[in-house]
Design a protein around this motif. Sequence first.
Motif, PDB file in Angstrom:
ATOM      1  N   VAL A  98       0.829  -1.209   0.000  1.00 61.19           N
ATOM      2  CA  VAL A  98       0.000   0.000   0.000  1.00 61.19           C
ATOM      3  C   VAL A  98       0.862   1.258   0.000  1.00 61.19           C
ATOM      4  CG1 VAL A  98      -1.718   1.284   1.312  1.00 61.19           C
ATOM      5  CG2 VAL A  98      -1.857  -1.205   1.180  1.00 61.19           C
ATOM      6  N   LYS A  99       1.861   1.276   0.873  1.00 59.08           N
ATOM      7  CA  LYS A  99       2.685   2.473   1.023  1.00 59.08           C
ATOM      8  C   LYS A  99       3.418   2.811  -0.266  1.00 59.08           C
ATOM      9  CE  LYS A  99       4.315   5.623   3.880  1.00 59.08           C
ATOM     10  NZ  LYS A  99       3.436   6.628   4.497  1.00 59.08           N
ATOM     11  N   ALA A 100       3.774   1.796  -1.050  1.00 58.38           N
ATOM     12  CA  ALA A 100       4.495   2.047  -2.300  1.00 58.38           C
ATOM     13  C   ALA A 100       3.650   2.871  -3.264  1.00 58.38           C
ATOM     14  CB  ALA A 100       4.897   0.725  -2.945  1.00 58.38           C
ATOM     15  N   TRP A 101       2.357   2.544  -3.362  1.00 61.90           N
ATOM     16  CA  TRP A 101       1.462   3.295  -4.257  1.00 61.90           C
ATOM     17  C   TRP A 101       1.299   4.729  -3.764  1.00 61.90           C
ATOM     18  CZ3 TRP A 101       0.489   1.496  -8.879  1.00 61.90           C
ATOM     19  CH2 TRP A 101       0.544   0.110  -9.092  1.00 61.90           C
ATOM     20  N   GLN A 102       1.180   4.881  -2.462  1.00 59.64           N
ATOM     21  CA  GLN A 102       1.039   6.226  -1.909  1.00 59.64           C
ATOM     22  C   GLN A 102       2.283   7.066  -2.197  1.00 59.64           C
ATOM     23  OE1 GLN A 102       1.067   6.669   2.396  1.00 59.64           O
ATOM     24  NE2 GLN A 102      -0.625   8.137   2.253  1.00 59.64           N
ATOM     25  N   CYS A 103       3.474   6.480  -1.970  1.00 56.98           N
ATOM     26  CA  CYS A 103       4.717   7.215  -2.222  1.00 56.98           C
ATOM     27  C   CYS A 103       4.873   7.545  -3.706  1.00 56.98           C
ATOM     28  CB  CYS A 103       5.905   6.406  -1.731  1.00 56.98           C
ATOM     29  SG  CYS A 103       6.011   6.259   0.062  1.00 56.98           S
ATOM     30  N   LEU A 104       4.516   6.606  -4.565  1.00 56.41           N
ATOM     31  CA  LEU A 104       4.607   6.855  -6.006  1.00 56.41           C
ATOM     32  C   LEU A 104       3.671   7.995  -6.404  1.00 56.41           C
ATOM     33  CD1 LEU A 104       5.724   6.146  -8.762  1.00 56.41           C
ATOM     34  CD2 LEU A 104       4.047   4.287  -8.918  1.00 56.41           C
ATOM     35  N   GLY A 105       2.449   7.994  -5.867  1.00 56.78           N
ATOM     36  CA  GLY A 105       1.532   9.090  -6.158  1.00 56.78           C
ATOM     37  C   GLY A 105       2.071  10.422  -5.681  1.00 56.78           C
ATOM     38  N   GLN A 106       2.683  10.446  -4.512  1.00 54.61           N
ATOM     39  CA  GLN A 106       3.190  11.700  -3.956  1.00 54.61           C
ATOM     40  C   GLN A 106       4.339  12.272  -4.781  1.00 54.61           C
ATOM     41  OE1 GLN A 106       4.088  10.380   0.015  1.00 54.61           O
ATOM     42  NE2 GLN A 106       2.020  10.804   0.790  1.00 54.61           N
ATOM     43  N   VAL A 107       5.278  11.411  -5.246  1.00 57.23           N
ATOM     44  CA  VAL A 107       6.384  11.957  -6.048  1.00 57.23           C
ATOM     45  C   VAL A 107       5.880  12.416  -7.411  1.00 57.23           C
ATOM     46  CG1 VAL A 107       8.218  10.706  -4.861  1.00 57.23           C
ATOM     47  CG2 VAL A 107       7.129   9.674  -6.852  1.00 57.23           C
ATOM     48  N   CYS A 108       4.864  11.755  -7.942  1.00 57.84           N
ATOM     49  CA  CYS A 108       4.285  12.231  -9.207  1.00 57.84           C
ATOM     50  C   CYS A 108       3.660  13.614  -9.022  1.00 57.84           C
ATOM     51  CB  CYS A 108       3.241  11.241  -9.723  1.00 57.84           C
ATOM     52  SG  CYS A 108       3.952   9.735 -10.433  1.00 57.84           S
ATOM     53  N   GLU A 109       3.012  13.833  -7.876  1.00 58.07           N
ATOM     54  CA  GLU A 109       2.475  15.171  -7.585  1.00 58.07           C
ATOM     55  C   GLU A 109       3.599  16.195  -7.552  1.00 58.07           C
ATOM     56  OE1 GLU A 109      -0.722  15.854  -4.642  1.00 58.07           O
ATOM     57  OE2 GLU A 109      -0.444  13.739  -4.145  1.00 58.07           O
ATOM     58  N   ARG A 110       4.700  15.846  -6.883  1.00 55.24           N
ATOM     59  CA  ARG A 110       5.826  16.779  -6.795  1.00 55.24           C
ATOM     60  C   ARG A 110       6.363  17.128  -8.175  1.00 55.24           C
ATOM     61  NH1 ARG A 110       8.461  17.291  -1.872  1.00 55.24           N
ATOM     62  NH2 ARG A 110       7.044  16.824  -0.162  1.00 55.24           N
ATOM     63  N   LEU A 111       6.235  16.180  -9.111  1.00 52.54           N
ATOM     64  CA  LEU A 111       6.704  16.406 -10.481  1.00 52.54           C
ATOM     65  C   LEU A 111       5.651  17.080 -11.347  1.00 52.54           C
ATOM     66  CD1 LEU A 111       8.532  12.992 -10.989  1.00 52.54           C
ATOM     67  CD2 LEU A 111       9.629  15.234 -10.912  1.00 52.54           C
ATOM     68  N   GLY A 112       4.462  17.364 -10.752  1.00 48.59           N
ATOM     69  CA  GLY A 112       3.380  17.986 -11.510  1.00 48.59           C
ATOM     70  C   GLY A 112       2.657  17.036 -12.439  1.00 48.59           C
ATOM     71  N   GLN A 113       2.844  15.742 -12.223  1.00 46.03           N
ATOM     72  CA  GLN A 113       2.219  14.716 -13.075  1.00 46.03           C
ATOM     73  C   GLN A 113       0.933  14.228 -12.393  1.00 46.03           C
ATOM     74  OE1 GLN A 113       5.497  11.954 -13.280  1.00 46.03           O
ATOM     75  NE2 GLN A 113       6.690  13.254 -14.674  1.00 46.03           N
ATOM     76  N   TYR A 114      -0.101  15.098 -12.434  1.00 44.50           N
ATOM     77  CA  TYR A 114      -1.283  14.859 -11.610  1.00 44.50           C
ATOM     78  C   TYR A 114      -2.172  13.740 -12.128  1.00 44.50           C
ATOM     79  CZ  TYR A 114       0.265  19.159  -9.503  1.00 44.50           C
ATOM     80  OH  TYR A 114       1.024  20.108  -8.870  1.00 44.50           O
ATOM     81  N   GLU A 115      -2.246  13.559 -13.454  1.00 46.03           N
ATOM     82  CA  GLU A 115      -3.034  12.439 -13.993  1.00 46.03           C
ATOM     83  C   GLU A 115      -2.467  11.108 -13.503  1.00 46.03           C
ATOM     84  OE1 GLU A 115      -5.744  11.842 -15.499  1.00 46.03           O
ATOM     85  OE2 GLU A 115      -6.317  13.739 -16.452  1.00 46.03           O
TER      86      GLU A 115
END
Length: 519
Positions: A427-444
Amino acid sequence: MHIDIIETLPSLAKLEDNWNAVYDADDEAQIFLSWKWLNGLLSHSAGPWFILAAKADEAADTPYVAFFPLRLQTTIKNSDVFHEIRMTGSADYTGIVCRPEVENKVIPAFARYIRQMNWARFKLDNLRMSERRVRLLLACFPRASFHCTEVDMVSKVDGIDLSRCPYVTLPKDWNAYLETLSSNTRQKIRRLLKQIDAQGEYRISVSTPETFAQDLKTLLRFWEARWRSRKGDRMDGLVRSNSAMLTRSFESGLVYLPTFWHGDRAVAALATLVDPRKRTFSFYMTGRDETFDGPPAGVILHAFSIRHAIELGYTEYDFLRGNEPYKYSFGCAERKIRGTVLATRNGGNLGGRIDRRSIPDVLRQATELHRKGKAADAEIGYRRILEVQPKHADALHRFGQLLTAKGDFVAAKRLFRTLTAVRPDAVKAWQCLGQVCERLGQYEEALRHHLEFMRLQPELTDGFVAVGRCMVKLGRMAEINAALLAAIEPASGLSVRRWRNGGDAPDQRADREQAMSQH
């Protein structure tokens, strides 16, 4: 020669008979290389250990002809991970167990195998081995490729040379032994033991299963009082480790522990390791009440133990390491042990990588460094693990967190993406992946990962918040409202639907009707 690696206790247990046969045939073997001693030691050892085992061919039923017990020590420092191979056995003697007729083939085979491993230092500490065997081993580590340093084993505190090990070859008769001593020592021992044998004010008891725990406690109390000032902060750990080691050794029949008494007062105790296979007594530890002003307790206990060993038909009484003068009064000869350190010329691990056996230890150290804020050393630890095991889940996760904290979101994303492929249920892996994508501006993309997090962990609000945050960034407000209503509706039912459709909720209508009736 074929070399196998033994690195689990069940595998070692299966070798007991084979090991004992080789041990009995090897005149250089000693108690710290016996199967019983090593099995007990390794059952309680932290960190990776392994035993090289040699046999003539790969056939399963071919017996082994030699064993080389080793362990791996790992350190993260100076922006790299370094391994040191060390000897396993004891702080006193180490070595190889080998059938003499094959040592010319086996020892070079062991050395060649070790040269293929990943290490920066190979420490041959307290090596009790013939010069013949030492030459066979060291010949495979030429000075052109390795630094070779002999360790100075003389104590800087008291000048005791720990490379010199006094021992007594025991005759079959006690009186014959006494005749080997000086007349003064002989008379002194006879006089002292006569006092003990008379069972007057002085006596000696020998530990039994019922008394051992208390006798050991007495010994360690005296020993600690004598050495705490020198050992300092290490003392508590030494007391615990010696207590555990001597207890399990006693339970295995390897300890002889006499205690010297003055009336009801215990004034000294001595622990000796007993090897029934090699017929040797090895003096391990003693302690005495420093306030006792009576007969010399140490002389009495050693003489008593030597006499007992002779009565049992044992052939050697070994004082182990150190050339303290008192030992030589018992008629000792002397053997030498050595300490040699081999090191790679460039100071790094052979092959430029870590040993797979070290991964748990490297991860533990890197995590602790990470926790203490030592990011550079923690990073090298994580990187070294992933070089040899690219899909190691814990290293991927912790390294990804470290890179995120550093602001290296592109690299962190690669690690978390790999982690979700390796552990799609993490679970935590998906959350962390989503968070770094947000930091990169990759919201989709972030939205997709947060939705997967929600699917795996629907009861956590973090997923709803993250999804809402991404939808706001993407301008999808209508979907946010729909999602919120979908989340609320199962709990609120009909009232939410009527409110959503512009009607009164049931409780609001009831309140209004009640108010009108009062007017």
